[in-house]
Scaffold this motif. Structure first.
Motif, mmCIF file in Angstrom:
data_model
loop_
_atom_site.group_PDB
_atom_site.id
_atom_site.type_symbol
_atom_site.label_atom_id
_atom_site.label_comp_id
_atom_site.label_asym_id
_atom_site.label_seq_id
_atom_site.Cartn_x
_atom_site.Cartn_y
_atom_site.Cartn_z
ATOM 1 N N THR A 271 40.528 33.189 73.946
ATOM 2 C CA THR A 271 40.620 32.536 72.646
ATOM 3 C C THR A 271 41.283 33.480 71.663
ATOM 4 O OG1 THR A 271 38.432 33.307 71.978
ATOM 5 C CG2 THR A 271 38.557 31.128 73.022
ATOM 6 N N LYS A 272 41.899 32.899 70.657
ATOM 7 C CA LYS A 272 42.539 33.722 69.624
ATOM 8 C C LYS A 272 42.537 32.963 68.307
ATOM 9 C CE LYS A 272 46.405 36.897 69.035
ATOM 10 N NZ LYS A 272 45.556 38.095 69.194
ATOM 11 N N ALA A 273 42.402 33.714 67.226
ATOM 12 C CA ALA A 273 42.400 33.117 65.895
ATOM 13 C C ALA A 273 43.825 33.025 65.357
ATOM 14 C CB ALA A 273 41.537 33.940 64.954
ATOM 15 N N PHE A 274 44.173 31.855 64.849
ATOM 16 C CA PHE A 274 45.442 31.645 64.180
ATOM 17 C C PHE A 274 45.188 31.004 62.822
ATOM 18 C CE2 PHE A 274 46.638 31.201 68.758
ATOM 19 C CZ PHE A 274 47.458 32.314 68.834
ATOM 20 N N ARG A 275 46.241 30.905 62.055
ATOM 21 C CA ARG A 275 46.165 30.255 60.744
ATOM 22 C C ARG A 275 46.887 28.915 60.815
ATOM 23 N NH1 ARG A 275 49.392 32.509 55.446
ATOM 24 N NH2 ARG A 275 48.548 31.065 53.870
ATOM 25 N N VAL A 276 46.263 27.863 60.302
ATOM 26 C CA VAL A 276 46.906 26.559 60.194
ATOM 27 C C VAL A 276 47.060 26.219 58.720
ATOM 28 C CG1 VAL A 276 46.670 24.073 60.568
ATOM 29 C CG2 VAL A 276 46.182 25.659 62.438
ATOM 30 N N VAL A 277 48.274 25.848 58.353
ATOM 31 C CA VAL A 277 48.605 25.519 56.972
ATOM 32 C C VAL A 277 49.099 24.077 56.924
ATOM 33 C CG1 VAL A 277 50.306 25.954 55.162
ATOM 34 C CG2 VAL A 277 49.115 27.868 56.228
ATOM 35 N N GLY A 278 48.647 23.345 55.936
ATOM 36 C CA GLY A 278 49.129 21.985 55.728
ATOM 37 C C GLY A 278 49.767 21.851 54.354
ATOM 38 N N VAL A 279 50.947 21.252 54.294
ATOM 39 C CA VAL A 279 51.637 20.993 53.033
ATOM 40 C C VAL A 279 51.761 19.483 52.890
ATOM 41 C CG1 VAL A 279 53.736 21.352 51.679
ATOM 42 C CG2 VAL A 279 52.913 23.161 53.219
ATOM 43 N N ARG A 280 51.207 18.940 51.832
ATOM 44 C CA ARG A 280 51.134 17.483 51.695
ATOM 45 C C ARG A 280 52.517 16.871 51.486
ATOM 46 N NH1 ARG A 280 47.374 14.040 51.858
ATOM 47 N NH2 ARG A 280 47.545 11.982 50.906
ATOM 48 N N ASN A 281 52.786 15.823 52.227
ATOM 49 C CA ASN A 281 54.005 15.034 52.094
ATOM 50 C C ASN A 281 53.632 13.748 51.381
ATOM 51 O OD1 ASN A 281 56.352 13.588 52.351
ATOM 52 N ND2 ASN A 281 56.367 13.537 54.584
ATOM 53 N N GLU A 282 53.867 13.690 50.078
ATOM 54 C CA GLU A 282 53.429 12.545 49.277
ATOM 55 C C GLU A 282 54.114 11.252 49.693
ATOM 56 O OE1 GLU A 282 50.980 12.577 47.395
ATOM 57 O OE2 GLU A 282 50.642 14.723 47.036
ATOM 58 N N ASP A 283 55.377 11.327 50.120
ATOM 59 C CA ASP A 283 56.107 10.111 50.498
ATOM 60 C C ASP A 283 55.458 9.418 51.693
ATOM 61 O OD1 ASP A 283 57.929 10.541 48.486
ATOM 62 O OD2 ASP A 283 59.342 11.628 49.767
ATOM 63 N N ALA A 284 55.006 10.216 52.663
ATOM 64 C CA ALA A 284 54.405 9.639 53.868
ATOM 65 C C ALA A 284 52.886 9.625 53.817
ATOM 66 C CB ALA A 284 54.862 10.436 55.096
ATOM 67 N N ASP A 285 52.294 10.159 52.723
ATOM 68 C CA ASP A 285 50.853 10.222 52.556
ATOM 69 C C ASP A 285 50.187 10.917 53.747
ATOM 70 O OD1 ASP A 285 48.442 9.830 51.237
ATOM 71 O OD2 ASP A 285 48.065 7.893 52.206
ATOM 72 N N ASP A 286 50.768 12.075 54.149
ATOM 73 C CA ASP A 286 50.163 12.875 55.206
ATOM 74 C C ASP A 286 50.546 14.334 54.989
ATOM 75 O OD1 ASP A 286 52.803 13.047 55.958
ATOM 76 O OD2 ASP A 286 52.572 12.026 57.881
ATOM 77 N N TYR A 287 50.304 15.153 55.996
ATOM 78 C CA TYR A 287 50.589 16.583 55.874
ATOM 79 C C TYR A 287 51.595 17.030 56.930
ATOM 80 C CZ TYR A 287 46.499 17.112 52.826
ATOM 81 O OH TYR A 287 45.597 17.017 51.790
ATOM 82 N N HIS A 288 52.425 18.001 56.542
ATOM 83 C CA HIS A 288 53.172 18.772 57.521
ATOM 84 C C HIS A 288 52.284 19.949 57.898
ATOM 85 C CE1 HIS A 288 57.256 17.214 55.812
ATOM 86 N NE2 HIS A 288 56.723 16.378 56.683
#
Length: 433
Positions: A271-288
């Motif tokens: 196992t390994k720890a990573f970082r997950v980042v989400g940037v909101r995409n308002e047009d599609a109402d979801d996250y990248h």
């Protein structure tokens, strides 16, 4: 101060010195005893003729470019015989020599300056003659060659290439090791693999990749505090909660489970720890969603998103090869000629970038960036002229245009009659019957 013709000639002959070409040609047994064809000019005819001839590219077209530049007549069969596996190997050797020699001054964002280089690995497929079985495709009754490359965005160079059939997965061609140190790699989902990310991290490299929809790691910590009644995320899987969130950014640590490489016949779980980042995409109402090992203290979530956008550079490179140099499809049924054409295209790109570097170096003011496709169109227009400049370096006289045009007009195979000639012959036969 603008570069002179002498500077361009000197640049190209130093990039591929005569001795280098001749020595490699001898090692690869491209040079025949009769030496009727100058292998130096053959190489340059392929590189510059590839740019100049466009979609009309053919061995006959290369021969005409060679004859016009050298002021020499070559039998078509003798010229065609040079297009061999050995010639493909020679071009491969020259590409390996050149990829680390060419860099273009490039305006680098401050965030990029924190890395030794910013790299993108990707691949593209070229459709081939359907009976060319050496390049197997993913669909029946088709053939396809895949070009894999690692593109250095920082200095606008290509540092690694492979030509395989379409069925090879591009991610298997990415090699890990000490060369990763200090470099940032931008991946699309085709390269997604926790074990690969772990090896990059353990070799002191950095990465940003889109998070695959079927990758659902467990959140172990939130790296950003939210006021009010924020939904707690620890202990949950990222895709299970992302649809319930409306915050502008997501910034969490996750734990990913993966298998290590085989050792003594077994593959252990890790196992390994990573970082997950989400940037909101308002047009599609979801996250990248992105997975990375870049530290939170130095890179905000929005900066991760902007960094990843640089991956588009490799798509522009592929588009340049396919649109400006028209490397889209091949009619030949011979695998070695496919390789020759693809390698010639890559060498054309290297030479084009080398000339662009010279122009940028001689500019009166700092050059922030040159649109690559516009430059490619300019280079294509001048390619045949550059070939003639190089022929002069090798002591070939200026072309005798009248002799060349006469030869091409009159020395045609008897079987290739014009329509008017066929009609005339038929009528003459009828009148004498």
């Amino acid at each position: 101060m603008e570069p002179s013709s002498d500077a361009v000639r000197s640049l190209l002959t130093s990039l591929f010195p005569s001795g280098l070409i001749e020595d490699l040609a001898h090692e690869r047994e491209v040079v025949q005893r009769d030496r009727k064809i100058d292998v130096r000019m053959l190489v340059w005819t392929l590189v510059l003729g590839f740019a100049a001839n466009g979609e009309a590219r053919s061995i006959a077209g290369y021969r005409r470019s060679y004859e016009l530049a050298t002021n020499q007549s070559v039998a078509p069969s003798s010229f065609y015989d040079r297009f061999s596996d050995q010639l493909a190997d020679l071009l491969r050797d020259l590409l390996d020599h050149a990829v680390e020699e060419v860099a273009v001054p490039h305006h680098v964002a401050p965030a990029f300056q924190r890395f030794r280089d910013v790299m993108v690995a990707d691949a593209t497929v070229f459709r081939l003659h359907r009976l060319l079985s050496e390049f197997e495709a993913t669909h029946d009754d088709q053939s396809g060659a895949m070009l894999y490359l690692v593109h250095n965005i920082t200095d606008q160079s290509v540092i690694s290439t492979e030509i395989t059939d379409e069925r090879v997965h591009e991610s298997t061609l990415f090699k890990t090791g000490s060369w990763l140190r200090g470099r940032l790699f931008l991946f699309d989902q085709g390269f997604f693999k926790y074990r690969r990310f772990a090896l990059i991290d353990e070799n002191d490299g950095f990465f940003v990749s889109r998070l695959k929809p079927d990758a659902n790691p467990v959140i172990t910590a939130e790296l950003r505090e939210w006021r009010g009644r924020a939904i707690p995320l620890e202990g949950k899987q990222i895709h299970d909660v992302v649809g319930d969130l409306s915050r502008q950014y997501i910034d969490v640590e996750v734990e990913a489970e993966f298998k290590r490489g085989p050792y003594n016949g077994t593959r252990s779980l890790d196992t390994k720890a990573f970082r997950v980042v989400g940037v909101r995409n308002e047009d599609a109402d979801d996250y990248h969603l992105y997975i990375t090992n870049l530290p939170r203290e130095q890179f905000r979530p929005d900066e991760i998103g902007f960094l990843y956008r640089a991956r588009w550079e490799v798509e522009l490179l592929f588009r340049e090869l396919k649109s400006q140099y028209e490397l889209t499809s091949f009619e030949t049924g011979k695998a070695h000629i496919v390789r020759i054409q693809i390698l010639a295209a890559l060498l054309t790109l290297v030479v084009s970038r080398a000339i662009l570097r010279t122009i940028c170096d001689h500019a009166d003011h700092p050059v922030a960036g040159v649109p690559k496709e516009r430059w490619a169109a300019t280079f294509r227009s001048a390619a045949q002229l550059i070939l003639h400049e190089l022929a002069a370096v090798y002591s070939y006289p200026p072309p005798d245009l009248e002799a060349f045009l006469t030869q091409e007009a009159l020395n045609q195979p008897a079987s290739r009659q014009t329509l008017i000639g066929e009609v005339s012959n038929a009528l003459s036969g009828g009148l004498t019957a």
